[in-house]
Design a protein around this motif. Structure first.
Motif, PDB file in Angstrom:
ATOM      1  N   GLY A  21      -3.913  -4.668   0.244  1.00  0.00           N
ATOM      2  CA  GLY A  21      -3.500  -3.258   0.329  1.00  0.00           C
ATOM      3  C   GLY A  21      -3.899  -2.524  -0.941  1.00  0.00           C
ATOM      4  N   GLY A  22      -3.780  -1.211  -0.927  1.00  0.00           N
ATOM      5  CA  GLY A  22      -4.235  -0.380  -2.046  1.00  0.00           C
ATOM      6  C   GLY A  22      -3.686  -0.810  -3.402  1.00  0.00           C
ATOM      7  N   VAL A  23      -2.411  -1.238  -3.441  1.00  0.00           N
ATOM      8  CA  VAL A  23      -1.783  -1.608  -4.717  1.00  0.00           C
ATOM      9  C   VAL A  23      -2.431  -2.874  -5.301  1.00  0.00           C
ATOM     10  CG1 VAL A  23       0.421  -2.189  -5.828  1.00  0.00           C
ATOM     11  CG2 VAL A  23       0.363  -0.448  -4.033  1.00  0.00           C
ATOM     12  N   SER A  83       0.845  -1.191   0.000  1.00  0.00           N
ATOM     13  CA  SER A  83       0.000   0.000   0.000  1.00  0.00           C
ATOM     14  C   SER A  83       0.882   1.242   0.000  1.00  0.00           C
ATOM     15  CB  SER A  83      -0.919  -0.022   1.217  1.00  0.00           C
ATOM     16  OG  SER A  83      -0.169   0.241   2.358  1.00  0.00           O
ATOM     17  N   GLY A  84       0.287   2.387   0.334  1.00  0.00           N
ATOM     18  CA  GLY A  84       1.036   3.635   0.306  1.00  0.00           C
ATOM     19  C   GLY A  84       2.021   3.746   1.464  1.00  0.00           C
ATOM     20  N   GLY A  85       1.759   3.008   2.534  1.00  0.00           N
ATOM     21  CA  GLY A  85       2.604   3.133   3.723  1.00  0.00           C
ATOM     22  C   GLY A  85       3.417   1.892   4.026  1.00  0.00           C
ATOM     23  N   CYS A 132      -5.364  -3.304  -5.851  1.00  0.00           N
ATOM     24  CA  CYS A 132      -6.444  -2.906  -6.779  1.00  0.00           C
ATOM     25  C   CYS A 132      -5.969  -3.046  -8.218  1.00  0.00           C
ATOM     26  CB  CYS A 132      -6.815  -1.426  -6.595  1.00  0.00           C
ATOM     27  SG  CYS A 132      -7.669  -1.070  -5.084  1.00  0.00           S
ATOM     28  N   ASN A 133      -4.651  -3.041  -8.420  1.00  0.00           N
ATOM     29  CA  ASN A 133      -4.084  -2.987  -9.762  1.00  0.00           C
ATOM     30  C   ASN A 133      -4.333  -4.284 -10.541  1.00  0.00           C
ATOM     31  OD1 ASN A 133      -1.864  -3.166 -11.850  1.00  0.00           O
ATOM     32  ND2 ASN A 133      -1.605  -1.085 -11.092  1.00  0.00           N
ATOM     33  N   LYS A 134      -5.112  -4.162 -11.620  1.00  0.00           N
ATOM     34  CA  LYS A 134      -5.537  -5.365 -12.359  1.00  0.00           C
ATOM     35  C   LYS A 134      -4.355  -6.050 -13.050  1.00  0.00           C
ATOM     36  CE  LYS A 134     -10.384  -4.338 -13.286  1.00  0.00           C
ATOM     37  NZ  LYS A 134     -10.610  -2.884 -13.386  1.00  0.00           N
ATOM     38  N   ILE A 136      -1.396   5.808 -12.942  1.00  0.00           N
ATOM     39  CA  ILE A 136      -0.288   5.081 -13.585  1.00  0.00           C
ATOM     40  C   ILE A 136      -0.837   3.838 -14.278  1.00  0.00           C
ATOM     41  CG2 ILE A 136       1.846   3.752 -13.104  1.00  0.00           C
ATOM     42  CD1 ILE A 136       2.679   6.430 -12.261  1.00  0.00           C
ATOM     43  N   GLU A 137      -1.766   3.153 -13.616  1.00  0.00           N
ATOM     44  CA  GLU A 137      -2.344   1.945 -14.220  1.00  0.00           C
ATOM     45  C   GLU A 137      -3.091   2.298 -15.517  1.00  0.00           C
ATOM     46  OE1 GLU A 137      -5.109  -0.328 -11.808  1.00  0.00           O
ATOM     47  OE2 GLU A 137      -5.223  -1.902 -13.319  1.00  0.00           O
ATOM     48  N   ARG A 138      -3.865   3.398 -15.488  1.00  0.00           N
ATOM     49  CA  ARG A 138      -4.631   3.795 -16.676  1.00  0.00           C
ATOM     50  C   ARG A 138      -3.697   4.126 -17.844  1.00  0.00           C
ATOM     51  NH1 ARG A 138      -7.679   8.340 -14.881  1.00  0.00           N
ATOM     52  NH2 ARG A 138      -6.217   9.644 -16.010  1.00  0.00           N
ATOM     53  N   PHE A 198       4.612   4.626  -6.690  1.00  0.00           N
ATOM     54  CA  PHE A 198       3.639   5.080  -7.688  1.00  0.00           C
ATOM     55  C   PHE A 198       3.288   6.555  -7.454  1.00  0.00           C
ATOM     56  CE2 PHE A 198       2.350   0.474  -8.055  1.00  0.00           C
ATOM     57  CZ  PHE A 198       2.678   0.338  -9.391  1.00  0.00           C
ATOM     58  N   ASP A 199       3.049   6.896  -6.185  1.00  0.00           N
ATOM     59  CA  ASP A 199       2.627   8.270  -5.859  1.00  0.00           C
ATOM     60  C   ASP A 199       3.738   9.281  -6.173  1.00  0.00           C
ATOM     61  OD1 ASP A 199       0.257   7.161  -4.956  1.00  0.00           O
ATOM     62  OD2 ASP A 199       0.890   7.110  -2.856  1.00  0.00           O
ATOM     63  N   LYS A 200       4.991   8.928  -5.833  1.00  0.00           N
ATOM     64  CA  LYS A 200       6.101   9.867  -6.041  1.00  0.00           C
ATOM     65  C   LYS A 200       6.406  10.062  -7.526  1.00  0.00           C
ATOM     66  CE  LYS A 200       8.436   9.556  -1.588  1.00  0.00           C
ATOM     67  NZ  LYS A 200       9.529   8.960  -0.809  1.00  0.00           N
ATOM     68  N   GLY A 233      -1.197   8.310  -7.043  1.00  0.00           N
ATOM     69  CA  GLY A 233      -0.675   8.050  -8.386  1.00  0.00           C
ATOM     70  C   GLY A 233      -1.021   6.689  -8.957  1.00  0.00           C
ATOM     71  N   GLY A 234      -1.200   5.661  -8.080  1.00  0.00           N
ATOM     72  CA  GLY A 234      -1.376   4.288  -8.544  1.00  0.00           C
ATOM     73  C   GLY A 234      -2.439   4.116  -9.626  1.00  0.00           C
ATOM     74  N   PRO A 235      -3.683   4.570  -9.376  1.00  0.00           N
ATOM     75  CA  PRO A 235      -4.729   4.333 -10.382  1.00  0.00           C
ATOM     76  C   PRO A 235      -4.439   5.041 -11.716  1.00  0.00           C
ATOM     77  CG  PRO A 235      -5.680   4.969  -8.263  1.00  0.00           C
ATOM     78  CD  PRO A 235      -4.205   5.147  -8.137  1.00  0.00           C
TER      79      PRO A 235
HETATM   80  O1  KG4 Z   1      -4.102   0.673   1.487  1.00  0.00           O
HETATM   81  P1  KG4 Z   1      -4.180   2.110   1.054  1.00  0.00           P
HETATM   82  O2  KG4 Z   1      -5.549   2.674   0.772  1.00  0.00           O
HETATM   83  O3  KG4 Z   1      -3.563   3.062   2.111  1.00  0.00           O
HETATM   84  C1  KG4 Z   1      -2.438   2.803   2.893  1.00  0.00           C
HETATM   85  O4  KG4 Z   1      -2.587   2.096   3.914  1.00  0.00           O
HETATM   86  O5  KG4 Z   1      -1.364   3.282   2.464  1.00  0.00           O
HETATM   87  O6  KG4 Z   1      -3.239   2.257  -0.238  1.00  0.00           O
HETATM   88  C2  KG4 Z   1      -3.088   3.465  -0.935  1.00  0.00           C
HETATM   89  C3  KG4 Z   1      -2.016   3.261  -1.985  1.00  0.00           C
HETATM   90  C4  KG4 Z   1      -1.616   4.548  -2.719  1.00  0.00           C
HETATM   91  O7  KG4 Z   1      -0.198   4.640  -2.710  1.00  0.00           O
HETATM   92  C5  KG4 Z   1      -2.143   4.332  -4.132  1.00  0.00           C
HETATM   93  O8  KG4 Z   1      -1.343   4.962  -5.144  1.00  0.00           O
HETATM   94  C6  KG4 Z   1      -2.104   2.827  -4.259  1.00  0.00           C
HETATM   95  O9  KG4 Z   1      -2.484   2.348  -2.995  1.00  0.00           O
HETATM   96  N1  KG4 Z   1      -3.047   2.356  -5.282  1.00  0.00           N
HETATM   97  C7  KG4 Z   1      -2.659   1.752  -6.426  1.00  0.00           C
HETATM   98  C8  KG4 Z   1      -3.845   1.528  -7.183  1.00  0.00           C
HETATM   99  N2  KG4 Z   1      -4.903   1.991  -6.458  1.00  0.00           N
HETATM  100  C9  KG4 Z   1      -4.392   2.493  -5.297  1.00  0.00           C
HETATM  101  N3  KG4 Z   1      -1.443   1.413  -6.867  1.00  0.00           N
HETATM  102  C10 KG4 Z   1      -1.373   0.815  -8.072  1.00  0.00           C
HETATM  103  N4  KG4 Z   1      -2.449   0.582  -8.855  1.00  0.00           N
HETATM  104  C11 KG4 Z   1      -3.703   0.901  -8.460  1.00  0.00           C
HETATM  105  N5  KG4 Z   1      -4.752   0.670  -9.229  1.00  0.00           N
END
Ligand code: KG4
Ligand code: ZN
Length: 340
Positions: free
Chosen positions: A280-282, A137-139, A284-286, A184-186, A167-169, A180-182
């Motif tokens: 974690g957030g990442v 994830s982001g953290g 989500c990346n298909k 970057i994926e698009r 991804f965010d940086k 940035g993640g979503p």
């Molecule tokens: O789990 P999360 O909501 O929060 C934390 O606990 O950090 O994760 C957020 C992170 C962000 O850095 C965001 O860029 C990343 O998840 N993220 C993705 C995608 N959707 C969210 N990274 C890559 N591809 C995605 N589709």
């Protein structure tokens, strides 16, 4: 029957959920602060705490209403107490303690990462033990060996940045908004996930991760392409779509390869595991999901990811952990503190 109210305020989402041990998730509701922090390219801790304070009451009430549950019908209150932004965690923990005291109900402090590790069970109760879990994830970016509910050991973690942070940086370096993640994926999808730049796949001997070298490699690539002014810290070609697609796609393929390498190593070191989860957030990346699925299928392992709404921060995963901790008799008390 046990009804658990979950509360999550560790970063920039104010979230509440109701979980029932017999029927599962009854409601999961959140307010995302993305629009507040977007302007600054990252989360501003003071603004995060102030927003949590404003939102926590209505969010908890909405979660209860959606679950058709009265506050007095709640049996246990589960709240994230670590890790996270101290000011943000304090809002959730103080709110939960006040509720527990007023209602005379037990309280359970939940580790946010433990919430992520068990989040796939919200949609896939059949996931076998032991399994490997990659949290990204982001953290945080770490890999765990999971033996049972609440029973897991860390195998490796990031030495510097988290994958989501990379991804965010990089998105910020190209003038793209947070998160940035979503995006970057698009952009990567628009060019079929080709690897144009061949960024370095940092290879560590163990199961740790490192993403800061990759971020620096992308930075110098952008500088060499005249797309970033290092001295003035200025984005120079914010409208060059081809450049953004190529960098985004190469970054995504690189991070996916790094994940796959570490999953392969973890499976080699622990052949007894039956499955792999990505959370974690990442997660989500298909593209990353598909790549990890392919890898696991080749090795005869099952692969699971949470539903996208349970990949990013949410309170359902906190209520879920609260439920099994209550079943195990692992309660906290009103001395519960943040970051402990
Ligand atoms: O789990 P999360 O909501 O929060 C934390 O606990 O950090 O994760 C957020 C992170 C962000 O850095 C965001 O860029 C990343 O998840 N993220 C993705 C995608 N959707 C969210 N990274 C890559 N591809 C995605 N589709
Ligand atoms: Zn998280």
């Amino acid at each position: 029957m046990r009804k658990v109210l979950g509360i999550e305020t560790s970063c920039d989402e104010t979230a509440a959920a109701v979980y029932e041990n017999e029927r599962g998730i009854l409601s999961s509701f959140l307010f995302s602060q993305t629009d507040i922090h977007k302007l600054y390219g990252g989360v501003v801790p003071e603004l995060a705490s102030r927003s949590h304070l404003q939102k926590i009451n209505p969010i908890v009430q909405t979660a209860l209403d959606e679950a058709k549950t009265k506050l007095t019908d709640i049996d246990v209150i589960a709240v994230t107490n670590k890790p996270g932004l101290p000011g943000s965690l304090l809002i959730g923990v103080c709110f939960a303690k006040a509720l527990a005291y007023a209602l005379d109900k037990p309280i359970i402090g939940v580790d946010h990462i433990e919430g992520h590790i068990f989040s796939p069970y919200l949609t896939h109760p059949e996931i076998p033990f032991p399994h490997i879990c990659l949290t990204a994830s982001g953290g945080h970016t770490s890999i765990y060996l999971v033996h049972g509910f609440g029973d897991y050991e860390i195998l490796g973690t990031t030495r510097d940045d988290a994958a989501g942070e990379a991804f965010d940086k990089v998105a910020k370096l190209m003038g793209l908004p947070y998160p940035g993640g979503p995006i970057i994926e698009r952009l990567a999808r628009e060019v079929d996930f080709q690897d144009f730049c061949n960024y370095p796949r940092t290879k560590l001997d163990n199961l740790d991760f490192s993403f800061s070298g990759l971020k620096t490699a992308v930075l110098y690539d952008l500088v060499s392409k005249g797309a970033y002014d290092l001295k003035a810290r200025k984005v120079l070609k914010p409208d060059d779509q081809k450049l953004k697609q190529e960098v985004a796609s190469s970054l995504l393929v690189c991070i996916s390869d790094i994940f796959k390498n570490q999953i392969k190593k973890a499976l080699k070191a622990h052949p007894e595991v039956k499955a792999v989860t990505l959370v974690g957030g990442v997660a989500c990346n298909k593209y990353i999901r598909a790549q990890c699925l392919e890898l696991c299928e080749k090795r005869g392992k099952q692969f699971f990811v949470p539903a996208p709404k349970y990949c990013t921060d949410n309170a359902a995963m906190i209520a879920f952990v609260g439920n099994y901790k209550a079943a195990q008799g692992k309660f906290s008390d009103l001395e519960l503190d943040i970051l402990k």
